[in-house]
Design an enzyme around this catalytic site. Structure first.
Site, PDB file in Angstrom:
ATOM      1  N   ASP A 123       1.032  -1.295   0.177  1.00  0.00           N
ATOM      2  CA  ASP A 123       0.210   0.020   0.190  1.00  0.00           C
ATOM      3  C   ASP A 123       0.992   1.200  -0.021  1.00  0.00           C
ATOM      4  O   ASP A 123       2.306   1.186   0.680  1.00  0.00           O
ATOM      5  CB  ASP A 123      -0.591   0.034   0.939  1.00  0.00           C
ATOM      6  CG  ASP A 123      -2.226  -1.201   0.771  1.00  0.00           C
ATOM      7  OD1 ASP A 123      -2.388  -1.246   0.313  1.00  0.00           O
ATOM      8  OD2 ASP A 123      -1.941  -1.397   2.130  1.00  0.00           O
ATOM      9  N   ASP A 141      -6.952  -0.530  -4.513  1.00  0.00           N
ATOM     10  CA  ASP A 141      -8.595  -0.621  -3.310  1.00  0.00           C
ATOM     11  C   ASP A 141      -9.149  -0.129  -4.181  1.00  0.00           C
ATOM     12  O   ASP A 141     -10.266   0.094  -3.595  1.00  0.00           O
ATOM     13  CB  ASP A 141      -7.448  -0.648  -2.175  1.00  0.00           C
ATOM     14  CG  ASP A 141      -6.925  -1.430  -1.536  1.00  0.00           C
ATOM     15  OD1 ASP A 141      -7.257  -2.742  -1.750  1.00  0.00           O
ATOM     16  OD2 ASP A 141      -6.162  -1.543  -0.410  1.00  0.00           O
TER      17      ASP A 141
END
EC number: 3.4.23.36
Length: 169
Positions: A123, A141
Site C-alpha cells: 500500500d 483498493d
C-alpha cells in the site's frame, strides 16, 4: 449455448487488465523508490507512504500466523470467477454493471498478485487530517471501492434508468 465473448459482459475485461497493470506498476515504482514505512508528504493531507498489509481491508486478520494469505487469495480468486461468470451471463450492452465487475476483478487480481509474489499487499496512498490517518491503501483498493459503489448504485436504478444508462452502445 456458446455465445461470442464480444456480445457478453466479458467484453469489458479489458478494464480489469488496465487496473492490474496500473496497480502493479504503481506498486513496483513505490517499492523501487521507497524504503518500507518511508513517507513523503505531497500535499497537506496526503502522503506517499510505503506499507505492507498482511491482512485485508483495515489490516483485518493481519496479526495472524500466515494462513490469511491463502484465505484472502482464495477469496480473490473465488470472487473473480463468480464475477466473470456474471459478466458472461450479461450482455456487453450492460456497461455500468460490467464496468463495476471489471473494476472489482482488476483490484482483486492486483492485490492477489501482491499476496502471491510478495506475501503481503503493498500500500502507499496515505490520506490524513491532523494526526488521524485513514488506513494506507493502493490503486487496487480504489478500483474495488469504485466497483462496489457502482454495483450498489446500479441496484438502485429502475429498469428504465438502467436502459438509459446502457442505451448508447
Amino acid at each position: 449455448m456458446n455465445k461470442p465473448i464480444c456480445s457478453t459482459g466479458l467484453r469489458w475485461l479489458w478494464l480489469a487488465v488496465v487496473v492490474v497493470i496500473l496497480d502493479i506498476s504503481s506498486k513496483q515504482w513505490v517499492m523501487a523508490h521507497f524504503a518500507l514505512y518511508e513517507s513523503v508528504p505531497l500535499i497537506p493531507f496526503f502522503n506517499l507512504t510505503y506499507a505492507q498489509n498482511f491482512g485485508a481491508a483495515f489490516s483485518f486478520l493481519a496479526d495472524k500466523s500466515g494462513w490469511q494469505r491463502w484465505f484472502f487469495a482464495g477469496i480473490a480468486i473465488g470472487i473473480s470467477v463468480v464475477l466473470m461468470v456474471m459478466m458472461y451471463r450479461s450482455t456487453a450492452k450492460q456497461r455500468l454493471i460490467n464496468c463495476a465487475y471489471a473494476l472489482i476483478i482488476g483490484g482483486a487480481l492486483g492485490n492477489l498478485y501482491d499476496r502471491l509474489v510478495h506475501g503481503a499487499v503493498n500500500d502507499f496512498l496515505d490520506f490524513y487530517i491532523n494526526n488521524w490517518h485513514f488506513p494506507t491503501f493502493n490503486l487496487a483498493d480504489v478500483a474495488i471501492s469504485i466497483g462496489a459503489v457502482l454495483v450498489i448504485f446500479e441496484g438502485f436504478l429502475s429498469p428504465a434508468e438502467k436502459n438509459a444508462v446502457n442505451k448508447n452502445e
